[in-house]
Design a protein around this motif. Structure first.
Motif, PDB file in Angstrom:
ATOM      1  N   ILE A 111       0.805  -1.230   0.000  1.00  0.00           N
ATOM      2  CA  ILE A 111       0.000   0.000   0.000  1.00  0.00           C
ATOM      3  C   ILE A 111       0.839   1.281   0.000  1.00  0.00           C
ATOM      4  O   ILE A 111       0.591   2.182  -0.820  1.00  0.00           O
ATOM      5  CB  ILE A 111      -0.999  -0.012   1.184  1.00  0.00           C
ATOM      6  CG1 ILE A 111      -2.042  -1.119   0.961  1.00  0.00           C
ATOM      7  CG2 ILE A 111      -1.689   1.336   1.338  1.00  0.00           C
ATOM      8  CD1 ILE A 111      -2.957  -1.360   2.145  1.00  0.00           C
ATOM      9  N   PRO A 112       1.855   1.449   0.895  1.00  0.00           N
ATOM     10  CA  PRO A 112       2.605   2.722   0.916  1.00  0.00           C
ATOM     11  C   PRO A 112       3.242   3.118  -0.413  1.00  0.00           C
ATOM     12  O   PRO A 112       3.075   4.266  -0.849  1.00  0.00           O
ATOM     13  CB  PRO A 112       3.647   2.496   2.011  1.00  0.00           C
ATOM     14  CG  PRO A 112       3.042   1.474   2.911  1.00  0.00           C
ATOM     15  CD  PRO A 112       2.282   0.571   2.003  1.00  0.00           C
ATOM     16  N   PRO A 113       3.989   2.233  -1.127  1.00  0.00           N
ATOM     17  CA  PRO A 113       4.583   2.671  -2.391  1.00  0.00           C
ATOM     18  C   PRO A 113       3.554   3.016  -3.456  1.00  0.00           C
ATOM     19  O   PRO A 113       3.776   3.921  -4.269  1.00  0.00           O
ATOM     20  CB  PRO A 113       5.449   1.475  -2.820  1.00  0.00           C
ATOM     21  CG  PRO A 113       4.949   0.321  -2.055  1.00  0.00           C
ATOM     22  CD  PRO A 113       4.421   0.864  -0.774  1.00  0.00           C
ATOM     23  N   VAL A 114       2.423   2.302  -3.457  1.00  0.00           N
ATOM     24  CA  VAL A 114       1.370   2.617  -4.429  1.00  0.00           C
ATOM     25  C   VAL A 114       0.777   3.989  -4.133  1.00  0.00           C
ATOM     26  O   VAL A 114       0.495   4.776  -5.057  1.00  0.00           O
ATOM     27  CB  VAL A 114       0.272   1.523  -4.414  1.00  0.00           C
ATOM     28  CG1 VAL A 114      -0.930   1.949  -5.253  1.00  0.00           C
ATOM     29  CG2 VAL A 114       0.837   0.201  -4.940  1.00  0.00           C
ATOM     30  N   LEU A 115       0.602   4.327  -2.851  1.00  0.00           N
ATOM     31  CA  LEU A 115       0.088   5.656  -2.478  1.00  0.00           C
ATOM     32  C   LEU A 115       1.070   6.749  -2.895  1.00  0.00           C
ATOM     33  O   LEU A 115       0.653   7.811  -3.380  1.00  0.00           O
ATOM     34  CB  LEU A 115      -0.165   5.720  -0.969  1.00  0.00           C
ATOM     35  CG  LEU A 115      -1.384   4.957  -0.447  1.00  0.00           C
ATOM     36  CD1 LEU A 115      -1.469   5.046   1.073  1.00  0.00           C
ATOM     37  CD2 LEU A 115      -2.675   5.496  -1.074  1.00  0.00           C
ATOM     38  N   VAL A 116       2.362   6.517  -2.696  1.00  0.00           N
ATOM     39  CA  VAL A 116       3.372   7.492  -3.112  1.00  0.00           C
ATOM     40  C   VAL A 116       3.317   7.690  -4.621  1.00  0.00           C
ATOM     41  O   VAL A 116       3.336   8.815  -5.128  1.00  0.00           O
ATOM     42  CB  VAL A 116       4.787   7.046  -2.677  1.00  0.00           C
ATOM     43  CG1 VAL A 116       5.854   7.939  -3.304  1.00  0.00           C
ATOM     44  CG2 VAL A 116       4.913   7.074  -1.158  1.00  0.00           C
ATOM     45  N   ALA A 117       3.235   6.587  -5.369  1.00  0.00           N
ATOM     46  CA  ALA A 117       3.158   6.667  -6.830  1.00  0.00           C
ATOM     47  C   ALA A 117       1.868   7.355  -7.276  1.00  0.00           C
ATOM     48  O   ALA A 117       1.847   8.040  -8.306  1.00  0.00           O
ATOM     49  CB  ALA A 117       3.239   5.270  -7.438  1.00  0.00           C
ATOM     50  N   PHE A 118       0.795   7.202  -6.507  1.00  0.00           N
ATOM     51  CA  PHE A 118      -0.471   7.860  -6.830  1.00  0.00           C
ATOM     52  C   PHE A 118      -0.349   9.376  -6.685  1.00  0.00           C
ATOM     53  O   PHE A 118      -0.907  10.148  -7.464  1.00  0.00           O
ATOM     54  CB  PHE A 118      -1.583   7.343  -5.912  1.00  0.00           C
ATOM     55  CG  PHE A 118      -2.939   7.915  -6.194  1.00  0.00           C
ATOM     56  CD1 PHE A 118      -3.751   7.357  -7.177  1.00  0.00           C
ATOM     57  CD2 PHE A 118      -3.416   9.010  -5.478  1.00  0.00           C
ATOM     58  CE1 PHE A 118      -5.002   7.892  -7.442  1.00  0.00           C
ATOM     59  CE2 PHE A 118      -4.668   9.550  -5.735  1.00  0.00           C
ATOM     60  CZ  PHE A 118      -5.463   8.987  -6.724  1.00  0.00           C
ATOM     61  N   CYS A 119       0.417   9.802  -5.676  1.00  0.00           N
ATOM     62  CA  CYS A 119       0.557  11.238  -5.382  1.00  0.00           C
ATOM     63  C   CYS A 119       1.557  11.929  -6.304  1.00  0.00           C
ATOM     64  O   CYS A 119       1.420  13.127  -6.575  1.00  0.00           O
ATOM     65  CB  CYS A 119       0.969  11.440  -3.924  1.00  0.00           C
ATOM     66  SG  CYS A 119      -0.260  10.875  -2.744  1.00  0.00           S
ATOM     67  N   THR A 120       2.591  11.214  -6.769  1.00  0.00           N
ATOM     68  CA  THR A 120       3.602  11.843  -7.621  1.00  0.00           C
ATOM     69  C   THR A 120       4.186  10.840  -8.598  1.00  0.00           C
ATOM     70  O   THR A 120       4.336   9.660  -8.259  1.00  0.00           O
ATOM     71  CB  THR A 120       4.743  12.454  -6.795  1.00  0.00           C
ATOM     72  OG1 THR A 120       5.706  13.040  -7.679  1.00  0.00           O
ATOM     73  CG2 THR A 120       5.431  11.416  -5.932  1.00  0.00           C
ATOM     74  N   HIS A 121       4.491  11.310  -9.806  1.00  0.00           N
ATOM     75  CA  HIS A 121       5.198  10.465 -10.763  1.00  0.00           C
ATOM     76  C   HIS A 121       6.503  11.142 -11.206  1.00  0.00           C
ATOM     77  O   HIS A 121       7.022  10.882 -12.287  1.00  0.00           O
ATOM     78  CB  HIS A 121       4.327  10.125 -11.977  1.00  0.00           C
ATOM     79  CG  HIS A 121       3.776  11.320 -12.696  1.00  0.00           C
ATOM     80  ND1 HIS A 121       4.538  12.090 -13.536  1.00  0.00           N
ATOM     81  CD2 HIS A 121       2.541  11.864 -12.688  1.00  0.00           C
ATOM     82  CE1 HIS A 121       3.791  13.066 -14.038  1.00  0.00           C
ATOM     83  NE2 HIS A 121       2.576  12.951 -13.538  1.00  0.00           N
ATOM     84  N   ASP A 122       7.020  12.007 -10.330  1.00  0.00           N
ATOM     85  CA  ASP A 122       8.299  12.672 -10.589  1.00  0.00           C
ATOM     86  C   ASP A 122       9.423  11.675 -10.288  1.00  0.00           C
ATOM     87  O   ASP A 122       9.908  11.575  -9.159  1.00  0.00           O
ATOM     88  CB  ASP A 122       8.423  13.914  -9.703  1.00  0.00           C
ATOM     89  CG  ASP A 122       9.678  14.727 -10.018  1.00  0.00           C
ATOM     90  OD1 ASP A 122      10.518  14.231 -10.805  1.00  0.00           O
ATOM     91  OD2 ASP A 122       9.815  15.838  -9.481  1.00  0.00           O
ATOM     92  N   LEU A 123       9.832  10.938 -11.316  1.00  0.00           N
ATOM     93  CA  LEU A 123      10.799   9.858 -11.117  1.00  0.00           C
ATOM     94  C   LEU A 123      12.155  10.364 -10.663  1.00  0.00           C
ATOM     95  O   LEU A 123      12.834   9.733  -9.847  1.00  0.00           O
ATOM     96  CB  LEU A 123      10.951   9.058 -12.411  1.00  0.00           C
ATOM     97  CG  LEU A 123       9.759   8.179 -12.785  1.00  0.00           C
ATOM     98  CD1 LEU A 123       9.944   7.591 -14.167  1.00  0.00           C
ATOM     99  CD2 LEU A 123       9.573   7.076 -11.768  1.00  0.00           C
ATOM    100  N   GLU A 124      12.585  11.523 -11.187  1.00  0.00           N
ATOM    101  CA  GLU A 124      13.891  12.053 -10.811  1.00  0.00           C
ATOM    102  C   GLU A 124      13.949  12.334  -9.311  1.00  0.00           C
ATOM    103  O   GLU A 124      14.926  12.003  -8.639  1.00  0.00           O
ATOM    104  CB  GLU A 124      14.199  13.328 -11.600  1.00  0.00           C
ATOM    105  CG  GLU A 124      15.634  13.804 -11.407  1.00  0.00           C
ATOM    106  CD  GLU A 124      15.917  15.120 -12.119  1.00  0.00           C
ATOM    107  OE1 GLU A 124      17.088  15.515 -12.147  1.00  0.00           O
ATOM    108  OE2 GLU A 124      14.969  15.740 -12.631  1.00  0.00           O
ATOM    109  N   SER A 125      12.877  12.914  -8.780  1.00  0.00           N
ATOM    110  CA  SER A 125      12.845  13.202  -7.345  1.00  0.00           C
ATOM    111  C   SER A 125      12.740  11.926  -6.516  1.00  0.00           C
ATOM    112  O   SER A 125      13.380  11.802  -5.469  1.00  0.00           O
ATOM    113  CB  SER A 125      11.656  14.126  -7.020  1.00  0.00           C
ATOM    114  OG  SER A 125      11.848  15.388  -7.608  1.00  0.00           O
ATOM    115  N   LEU A 126      11.925  10.967  -6.979  1.00  0.00           N
ATOM    116  CA  LEU A 126      11.792   9.706  -6.250  1.00  0.00           C
ATOM    117  C   LEU A 126      13.127   8.975  -6.164  1.00  0.00           C
ATOM    118  O   LEU A 126      13.523   8.499  -5.098  1.00  0.00           O
ATOM    119  CB  LEU A 126      10.751   8.809  -6.924  1.00  0.00           C
ATOM    120  CG  LEU A 126       9.279   9.171  -6.721  1.00  0.00           C
ATOM    121  CD1 LEU A 126       8.389   8.285  -7.584  1.00  0.00           C
ATOM    122  CD2 LEU A 126       8.888   9.048  -5.254  1.00  0.00           C
TER     123      LEU A 126
END
Length: 498
Positions: free
Chosen positions: A408-423
C-alpha cells in the motif's frame, strides 16, 4: 536480503561474476541519470559521478571483508561446538571429572579459540564459502539497536524502490499511449511539454490515464506480494538481454544524431541547484552492496576479487558517462525526460515504429518482472524485523497484514507523484546513503573489532579491504552523515523559496 545463511548455489568463474555485478548495478537508475546530468551540468556531474563511484567501490570492499569475517566466525563456532562434543564424549567414556576440569581450565587460560583456529590453518578460515546475507552479518556484528536501524534502512530503501517501479511503468505507458492518439502523434520527445491536465483520450486527462495504469499495475502485480516469488534463471537472462539491447540502441541512436549535426543539446558546466537530485541518482545507480553476498559467494576463485570489482566499477563509470554525455548533447535540457527511453519515441529520432515502441515500453517489461521480487523481499524484511525467537505469526498477520503494509505505501506514493527524478534522488540520498556508505563502514569496523577479539591481533583477514586504515572508515562515516545534512538542508531551502 533479510535472511541468514543460505546455500552458496552453483559456482561460476570470476569473469561471469563480473558480468553479473555489471548487470546488477546498471539498472533503472541509469535511465534517470541523463536528466540529472543535464540539470546539474556536465562538469559537476562527471566529478560527482567519479567520486561516488570511488566511494561505492570502497564500501563494496568493506562488505566483502565483513563477509569473510562472518565466514570465519561461523567456522570457529562450529569447531568449538565440535570440540565441546568431543570433550563430552571423552568424559562419558571414563575420563574423571577432575581431568576434564583441569584440561578445560588449561585450554581456557591459553585462549582456546585462538589456538584452535591457528592449529587448523588460519589461512583458510576467512575463505568465503557460505552465503551470509547482510541481515545476518548485522545480527552477528551489531547490537540490537544497530540491527533494528539496519532493517529500518533496508525497509525504507525497498519502499523507495517499489515507489519508483510503481511510478515508472504507468509513466511509460501514459507517455506512449497518449502520444499516439489525438493530434500529437510521435511527439513524446519533441519540444512540446505536456501538463498532467492535458487531454489524453477524449475527456480522459493524462493524469487520469497515469492513475488508471497505476491501478491496473497494482491489480496485476500486487497479488504476487501475498505469495512467494522467485526469479528464474531464464527470466533474468531475458531481462538482461532486453536491457542491453535498449541501452546500446539509445547510445547508437544518439551518436548517429550527433554525427549528422542534428544535436540540440548545449549543457552547462555547473548548476549547483541540480546537485541534490544528481547525488541521489548516482548513489541509486551504484547500489549493489545489499546483494553482494548472493553475488560474490558463488565466485569460484576469489583471490583477486577486489581487482575484478575495481574493473567492474571502471567499466560502469565509462558506460554511465557515455550514456549521459550522448544524451545531454543530443537533446536539449528541457526536452530530456525523467525516463530517458521516452526521448526515443519521437518519429524524428527514429522512424522504425517497432524500435520506438520497444524503447518506450522497455521499462514496463523489465520493471514489471522485478516488482514482485522486491515486494516479497520487503515483506520478508518486515517479518524478520518483528520476529520473536520461537514465535509464529497468526495467519491473518502473516498472509494479509505484512503483504498489505508492503504494497500500500509505495502505491500511495506513486499515486501522489510520478516525478521519477525526485523519487530516485530522495531514495538514493537517504536510504541509499545508509545502505551504500554507513552500513558497510560500520560492518567493516565491527567485524575488524570482533576478529581481533576472537582470533587475536596477529590474525589477518585474507579479504581485508585495500582501504584498511581506520581513516577510511571515519572518512566514509563523515561523508555519509554530511550527505544527510546537505540533502536535507537543500530540500528545506528549495521548499522555502517556493
Amino acid at each position: 536480503m533479510a535472511g541468514g545463511i543460505t546455500d552458496t548455489g552453483e559456482l561460476y568463474s570470476p569473469y561471469v561474476g563480473l558480468v553479473y555485478m555489471f548487470n546488477l548495478i546498471v539498472g533503472t537508475g541509469a535511465l534517470t541519470m541523463p536528466k540529472a546530468f543535464a540539470t546539474a551540468g556536465w562538469l559537476v556531474s562527471l566529478i560527482l559521478l567519479m567520486f561516488l563511484g570511488f566511494m561505492s567501490y570502497m564500501t563494496t570492499t568493506f562488505v566483502v571483508e565483513a563477509m569473510a569475517a562472518a565466514n570465519a566466525q561461523l567456522r570457529w563456532k562450529r569447531m568449538e561446538k565440535r570440540k565441546e562434543d568431543d570433550e563430552d564424549e571423552d568424559s562419558s567414556s571414563g575420563v574423571s571429572d577432575s581431568d576434564v576440569l583441569l584440561q578445560d581450565g588449561y585450554e581456557r587460560a591459553e585462549t582456546r579459540p585462538i589456538l584452535s583456529v591457528q592449529r587448523r590453518g588460519s589461512a583458510n578460515i576467512f575463505e568465503i564459502t557460505e552465503r551470509v546475507e547482510m541481515g545476518q552479518m548485522a545480527s552477528m556484528f551489531f547490537n540490537k539497536v544497530g540491527v533494528n536501524l539496519f532493517y529500518f534502512c533496508i525497509i525504507i530503501y525497498l519502499y523507495g524502490d517499489l515507489a519508483i517501479y510503481a511510478a515508472a511503468v504507468p509513466v511509460s505507458l501514459m507517455q506512449v499511449t497518449c502520444s499516439v492518439t489525438g493530434n500529437h502523434s510521435c511527439s513524446v520527445g519533441d519540444s512540446t511539454k505536456y501538463n498532467d491536465t492535458d487531454k489524453c483520450w477524449g475527456p480522459i486527462r493524462r493524469i487520469d490515464a497515469y492513475r488508471l495504469y497505476l491501478a491496473a499495475f497494482t491489480l496485476l502485480l500486487g497479488p504476487f506480494t501475498f505469495f512467494n516469488v522467485q526469479k528464474t534463471k531464464y527470466l533474468q537472462i531475458m531481462t538482461s538481454l532486453m536491457r542491453w539491447i535498449a541501452f546500446i540502441l539509445m547510445i547508437i541512436l544518439a551518436l548517429i544524431r550527433i554525427s549528422r549535426g542534428q544535436a540540440e543539446g548545449h549543457p552547462s558546466m555547473a548548476q549547483l541547484s541540480g546537485i541534490r537530485n544528481l547525488f541521489g541518482v548516482c548513489v541509486y545507480s551504484f547500489m549493489c552492496q545489499h546483494s553482494l553476498p548472493s553475488l560474490i559467494t558463488p565466485i569460484s576463485k576469489k583471490k583477486h576479487i577486489n581487482k575484478l570489482v575495481l574493473l567492474d566499477y571502471i567499466l560502469i563509470l565509462a558506460f554511465y558517462s557515455l550514456l549521459s554525455f550522448t544524451a545531454i548533447y543530443c537533446f536539449r535540457n528541457d526536452t530530456l525526460m525523467d525516463m530517458y527511453t521516452l526521448n526515443f519515441t519521437n518519429c524524428e529520432i527514429i522512424s522504425v515504429a517497432f524500435i520506438r515502441y520497444f524503447l518506450g515500453l522497455f521499462p514496463v517489461f523489465t520493471i514489471s518482472t522485478n516488482f514482485p521480487i522486491i515486494a516479497v523481499t520487503l515483506r520478508n524484511n518486515w517479518k524478520t524485523l518483528f520476529h520473536r525467537e520461537g514465535g509464529t505469526y497468526p495467519w491473518v498477520v502473516d498472509r494479509i497484514v505484512f503483504p498489505a503494509i508492503t504494497l500500500i505505501p509505495p502505491v500511495l506514493v506513486a499515486f501522489c507523484t510520478h516525478d521519477l527524478e525526485s523519487l530516485v534522488g530522495i531514495t538514493g540520498a537517504y536510504a541509499g546513503n545508509g545502505i551504500q556508505y554507513l552500513i558497510p563502514a560500520f560492518l567493516a569496523y565491527c567485524s575488524r573489532k570482533d576478529t581481533q577479539l576472537v582470533f587475536g591481533s596477529g590474525t589477518v583477514n585474507k579479504h581485508l579491504s585495500p582501504f584498511q586504515h581506520s581513516f577510511w572508515i571515519v572518512f566514509v562515516l563523515i561523508w555519509g552523515f554530511s550527505c544527510f545534512i546537505f540533502v536535507t538542508a537543500n530540500i528545506v531551502l528549495s521548499e522555502s523559496k517556493l
